[in-house]
Design an enzyme around this catalytic site. Structure first.
Site, short mmCIF file in Angstrom:
data_model
loop_
_atom_site.label_atom_id
_atom_site.label_comp_id
_atom_site.label_asym_id
_atom_site.label_seq_id
_atom_site.Cartn_x
_atom_site.Cartn_y
_atom_site.Cartn_z
CG HIS A 54 -0.40 0.06 2.53
ND1 HIS A 54 0.40 -0.92 3.08
CD2 HIS A 54 -0.50 1.03 3.50
CE1 HIS A 54 0.75 -0.58 4.30
NE2 HIS A 54 0.24 0.61 4.58
CG HIS A 56 0.07 4.32 4.71
ND1 HIS A 56 -0.66 3.53 5.58
CD2 HIS A 56 -0.79 5.31 4.31
CE1 HIS A 56 -1.88 4.01 5.70
NE2 HIS A 56 -1.99 5.08 4.94
CG ASP A 58 4.74 2.99 7.35
OD1 ASP A 58 3.86 3.52 6.65
OD2 ASP A 58 4.47 2.11 8.19
CG HIS A 113 -3.97 -0.01 6.60
ND1 HIS A 113 -3.96 0.43 7.90
CD2 HIS A 113 -2.80 0.40 6.05
CE1 HIS A 113 -2.82 1.09 8.12
NE2 HIS A 113 -2.11 1.09 7.01
CG ASP A 130 0.61 -1.40 7.71
OD1 ASP A 130 1.54 -2.20 7.95
OD2 ASP A 130 0.76 -0.16 7.72
CG HIS A 169 4.13 -1.81 11.23
ND1 HIS A 169 4.86 -0.67 11.43
CD2 HIS A 169 3.31 -1.53 10.18
CE1 HIS A 169 4.51 0.26 10.56
NE2 HIS A 169 3.56 -0.24 9.77
FE FE Z 1 2.63 0.78 8.09
ZN ZN Z 2 0.02 1.58 6.54
#
Ligand code: FE
Ligand code: ZN
Length: 259
Positions: A54, A56, A58, A113, A130, A169
Site C-alpha cells: 500500500h 503509506h 513507511d 487500511h 498493514d 510491523h
Molecule cells: Fe505501516
Molecule cells: Zn500503513
C-alpha cells in the site's frame, strides 16, 4: 523459498524474496533503500522487482531511490492506487498471478487500511502489509469493518494453516497484551506471548507467524467465536454480537482507544 527480513525505520519490516539459483531477489514494502541495498550486496543479489502492499510512506519511502539505482526495476502495486504508489510500473489487480524473482505470487485486493491495499501470496508465504499483523490487524483508515472482515475471513481466511504470515510491523507484543485482556484464559495466547517475549529479548523478529496459530490467539481472526464476541460486547454496550462484522468493528474501536 528464502525470505530475508530487513528491518526498516523504527518497527517496519521489508522483505526480500530470494531466487538463489539466479542470484536475484524481489523486495517488498521498502521504506528505506539503504538497508535493502546492504542486504542485497551482502548476499550478492540483483534486485529484479519491488512490490508495495500500500502507498503509506513507511511502506514505499524507498521506491523512488531503488528505481533510480536499478534501471528497469519493476515496481508493482494496486492499479487502482497507481497515483499514490511512487515509481509504480505495473498496476496489479485482485487474482493476478505475477512472476517476480523466479517466484509465482498471487495478488489479492484487500482494501480497508487503505483503499488500494493488496497482499501478496507466494505458496505458503503471505506478505500482509498493514492488513493482518501477528496478534492484530491494521487500522481501518479507508474502509469499513465489512471490508476488513472480507480481507481477514474471505481472503486470508481461505489460506491454509501452514501459511507463514510476514507482516508490515513489529507490533506483536502490544497486540498480544491487548488480546490477553480480552481472553485471559486463552492458553495458545499465553504460549505465544512467552515465545514473543523470548524472541524480542534476543532482538529477533516475531515474523513469520503461522496463520493456523494466529487463528488460535489473534482476536481479529476470532470475532465469530462466542467467547470473543462476549468479551467485546462486555466493553461495548448495546452491541449486536450475532453479527461478526459488527463485533470486528467494535473490536477495532476498542483497540484504537486502548492505552
Ligand atoms: Fe505501516
Ligand atoms: Zn500503513
Amino acid at each position: 523459498m528464502t525470505v530475508v527480513v530487513v528491518p526498516q525505520l523504527r518497527d517496519n519490516y521489508a522483505y526480500l524474496l530470494v531466487d538463489e539459483v539466479h542470484a536475484r531477489a524481489a523486495a517488498i514494502d521498502v521504506a528505506e533503500a539503504g538497508p535493502i541495498e546492504a542486504a542485497l550486496a551482502a548476499r550478492g543479489l540483483a534486485l529484479e522487482a519491488l512490490l508495495s502492499t500500500h502507498h503509506h510512506p513507511d511502506h514505499t519511502g524507498g521506491n523512488a531511490a531503488l528505481a533510480e539505482a536499478h534501471p528497469g526495476l519493476r515496481v508493482l502495486g494496486a492499479a487502482s492506487d497507481a497515483a499514490r504508489i511512487p515509481a509504480l510500473t505495473e498496476g496489479v489487480h485482485d487474482g493476478d498471478l505475477v512472476r517476480v524473482a523466479g517466484h509465482e505470487v498471487r495478488v489479492r485486493f484487500v482494501p480497508c487500511h487503505t483503499r488500494g491495499h493488496v497482499v501478496y501470496v507466494a505458496g505458503l508465504d503471505a506478505f500482509t502489509g498493514d492488513t493482518l499483523f501477528s496478534g492484530g490487524c491494521g487500522r481501518f483508515f479507508e474502509g469499513s469493518a465489512a471490508d476488513m472482515y472480507h480481507a481477514l475471513y474471505e481472503v486470508l481466511g481461505t489460506l491454509p494453516d501452514a501459511t507463514r504470515v510476514w507482516c508490515g510491523h513489529e507490533y506483536t507484543a502490544q497486540n498480544l497484551a491487548f488480546a490477553a485482556e480480552l481472553e485471559p484464559q486463552n492458553e495458545a495466547l499465553a504460549a505465544r506471548r512467552q515465545a514473543v517475549e523470548a524472541l524480542r529479548g534476543r532482538g529477533e523478529p516475531t515474523v513469520p507467524a503461522l496463520l493456523g496459530e494466529e487463528r488460535g490467539y489473534n482476536p481479529f481472526l476470532r470475532v465469530h467465536l462466542p467467547a470473543v464476541a462476549a468479551a467485546v460486547a462486555a466493553r461495548s454496550p448495546g452491541l449486536d454480537v450475532r453479527d461478526p462484522v459488527v463485533v470486528l468493528g467494535a473490536l477495532r474501536a476498542l483497540k484504537d482507544e486502548w492505552r
